[in-house]
Design an enzyme around this catalytic site. Structure first.
Site, PDB file in Angstrom:
ATOM      1  N   ARG A  79      48.038  46.562  42.031  1.00 27.82           N
ATOM      2  CA  ARG A  79      47.074  47.573  41.594  1.00 27.82           C
ATOM      3  C   ARG A  79      47.661  48.513  40.531  1.00 27.82           C
ATOM      4  O   ARG A  79      46.999  48.833  39.550  1.00 27.82           O
ATOM      5  CB  ARG A  79      46.626  48.391  42.804  1.00 27.82           C
ATOM      6  CG  ARG A  79      45.582  49.443  42.501  1.00 27.82           C
ATOM      7  CD  ARG A  79      45.439  50.420  43.672  1.00 27.82           C
ATOM      8  NE  ARG A  79      45.313  49.750  44.940  1.00 27.82           N
ATOM      9  CZ  ARG A  79      44.173  49.382  45.503  1.00 27.82           C
ATOM     10  NH1 ARG A  79      43.039  49.639  44.890  1.00 27.82           N
ATOM     11  NH2 ARG A  79      44.149  48.774  46.672  1.00 27.82           N
ATOM     12  N   ARG A 126      34.496  46.496  45.579  1.00 29.06           N
ATOM     13  CA  ARG A 126      35.291  47.542  46.236  1.00 29.06           C
ATOM     14  C   ARG A 126      34.459  48.698  46.797  1.00 29.06           C
ATOM     15  O   ARG A 126      34.718  49.151  47.920  1.00 29.06           O
ATOM     16  CB  ARG A 126      36.366  48.079  45.290  1.00 29.06           C
ATOM     17  CG  ARG A 126      37.423  47.041  44.906  1.00 29.06           C
ATOM     18  CD  ARG A 126      38.574  47.673  44.135  1.00 29.06           C
ATOM     19  NE  ARG A 126      39.368  48.522  45.010  1.00 29.06           N
ATOM     20  CZ  ARG A 126      39.345  49.857  44.983  1.00 29.06           C
ATOM     21  NH1 ARG A 126      38.579  50.508  44.120  1.00 29.06           N
ATOM     22  NH2 ARG A 126      40.087  50.541  45.822  1.00 29.06           N
ATOM     23  N   TYR A 142      35.006  49.235  50.706  1.00 35.27           N
ATOM     24  CA  TYR A 142      35.899  50.316  51.099  1.00 35.27           C
ATOM     25  C   TYR A 142      35.336  51.714  50.820  1.00 35.27           C
ATOM     26  O   TYR A 142      36.074  52.692  50.953  1.00 35.27           O
ATOM     27  CB  TYR A 142      37.231  50.233  50.325  1.00 35.27           C
ATOM     28  CG  TYR A 142      37.872  48.886  50.241  1.00 35.27           C
ATOM     29  CD1 TYR A 142      38.177  48.163  51.378  1.00 35.27           C
ATOM     30  CD2 TYR A 142      38.196  48.326  49.007  1.00 35.27           C
ATOM     31  CE1 TYR A 142      38.783  46.917  51.288  1.00 35.27           C
ATOM     32  CE2 TYR A 142      38.804  47.091  48.907  1.00 35.27           C
ATOM     33  CZ  TYR A 142      39.093  46.388  50.057  1.00 35.27           C
ATOM     34  OH  TYR A 142      39.702  45.163  49.957  1.00 35.27           O
ATOM     35  N   CYS A 195      20.107  42.608  46.647  1.00 29.12           N
ATOM     36  CA  CYS A 195      19.226  42.936  47.772  1.00 29.12           C
ATOM     37  C   CYS A 195      20.045  43.255  49.028  1.00 29.12           C
ATOM     38  O   CYS A 195      20.010  42.518  50.019  1.00 29.12           O
ATOM     39  CB  CYS A 195      18.266  41.775  48.018  1.00 29.12           C
ATOM     40  SG  CYS A 195      16.899  42.219  49.098  1.00 29.12           S
TER      41      CYS A 195
END
Length: 452
Positions: free
Chosen positions: A300, A338, A342, A370
């Site tokens: 990351r 994400r 999270y 949806c």
């Protein structure tokens, strides 16, 4: 909990705040939002949206800072990029050119890393569920090391190595039972997590590894989670690793390498970005006197700030009973998962300089999929966005495109690499027909009614 997540109270950063914290981004009066030296509207004009954008220069800059931090601390550390963060071959080639190896967690990632030019002897294989076929693949190519995560896996690997006539270099990934202080779904170093070998069983299992045929017990690995901002969890984990190394050596066994893991955090919202210099100090302080090779597995921190997701406002939907309006984007949870997974927070900046200075309002930013969970943020304070306005979702270079899906029969978005003033398409937008070209309709469903 780190304030990456939308549950954190407090005022959102302004457009100016977000730009000030991201040197690769700038806002030009005519060109609008510029990434490195490329106006992002030029990419959106040519390819449409949603489109992913990665910055090569940004990747290089961040890698060099990380490498320099380790060297300035007097450490000779091998950097293995965590391929799960971003597995595009162009990204892997850029990092390889700077000197990076790879950390992989599947046979597919191993093959991808090698396809990008990373030799197997600079690849480490982690993960809790390696299959026999994946073990044999890694051994066949001469992988640098396999990080074993359980006693059961160790026995399976020994059998696979003997059958292949190979010796597997192994590190035991321990679980130090240290709280990384991050989101529950991305912490990996607590006793209740599925990852790693219980700390109090590690010495005996290391001795077992040293005795098994086809196994070379080389070292210890640890990884306590992702998006870590503070150094205290690292210090605590590394101190436990140092104790373990000394205990193993007291048994007359050798320890050659320590894999220090990854997880260094970035600033999505208000966080203080994890500093490579502080991480280097923690490694040197706790592990620097053990005389082992050292490795880290960043993902990351390297790739996150090097990526953007471009999107367009499909429409503004009026809120009910005085509630904020919904800003519906053409990007969705199938593109960037994400926030749904999270409650992760990503900065949003208009591509137009005029839109960027529009009066602020509180809105819900959602996608067209949806699912009620298809949202990029509730109660977000943003400049007023009209239908057709373009925006960039920030810091999506890690765990962005790599986690995309085709849910709701939505084609995968295009991908672009910018490098200074140049930009290139590195993956074309998926053609919708390819979503079903592998579907097989049984012959019985194609016969006319009543036919045998």
């Amino acid at each position: 909990m780190a304030d990456t997540f939308s549950t954190h109270p407090g005022q959102d950063p302004t457009v100016q705040d977000l730009l000030a914290a991201r040197p690769a981004l700038s806002m030009h009066a005519i060109d609008g939002l510029v990434f490195e030296d490329v106006p992002l509207n030029a990419i959106a004009d040519a390819l449409g949206t949603p489109t992913w954008v990665m910055g090569a220069r940004t990747l290089r800059t961040r890698y060099h800072r990380l490498d320099r931090a380790m060297r300035d601390a007097g450490l000779d550390v091998d950097i293995h990029f965590a391929v799960k963060a971003n597995d595009h071959l162009a990204v892997l080639k850029i990092l390889r050119a700077q000197g990076a190896g790879a950390d992989v967690v599947s046979g597919g990632e191993l093959r991808r890393a090698m396809a990008a030019g990373i030799p197997a002897n600079e690849i480490v294989f982690s993960g809790v569920g390696k299959t026999r076929a994946e073990m044999e693949l890694a051994l066949h190519h001469g992988i640098a090391r396999i990080n074993v995560e359980s006693a059961e896996e160790l026995e399976l690997l020994s059998a696979a190595a003997v059958a292949c006539g190979r010796t597997a270099p192994v590190a035991l990934r321990i679980n130090p039972d240290v709280d990384a202080g991050t989101h529950a779904k991305i912490t990996t170093g607590l006793a209740g997590n599925k990852f790693g070998i219980p700390y109090d069983r590690a010495v005996d299992l290391y001795a077992r590894a040293a005795s098994l045929p086809g196994i070379h017990a080389a070292g210890i690995a640890v990884h306590i989670g992702s998006q870590i901002e503070r150094m205290q969890p690292y210090r605590a984990a590394y101190a436990r690793v140092a104790e373990l190394v000394r205990a193993i050596r007291a048994r007359g066994l050798g320890v050659e390498v320590i894999d220090c893991g990854g997880g260094l955090g970035i600033s999505y919202r208000h966080e203080t970005e994890g500093a490579p210099e502080a991480l280097a100090h923690a490694i040197r302080t706790e592990l620097g006197d053990l005389g082992t090779r050292l490795e880290i597995e960043p993902g990351r921190w390297l790739a996150g700030p090097a990526g953007l997701l471009l999107s367009t406002v499909v429409l503004r939907k009026r809120g009910y009973d005085g509630m904020p309006p919904f800003i519906v984007l053409d990007a969705a949870m199938n593109d960037l998962a994400r926030p749904s997974l999270y409650d992760a927070w990503h900065g949003i900046i208009p591509l137009s300089a005029r839109d960027a200075v529009a009066p602020a309002e509180q809105v819900h930013v959602v996608g067209p999929v949806c699912e009620s969970g298809d949202t990029f943020g509730h109660d977000r304070t943003l400049p007023r966005l009209h239908d057709g306005a373009r925006v960039a979702l920030l810091d999506t270079g890690a765990y962005g495109m790599v986690m995309s899906s085709t849910y709701n029969a939505r084609a995968m978005a295009a991908q672009v690499l910018v490098d200074g003033a140049r930009w290139d398409v590195i993956r074309a937008r998926q053609k919708i027909e390819t979503l079903w070209e592998c579907d097989i309709i049984p012959e019985t469903l194609t016969r006319p009614a009543g036919a045998e």
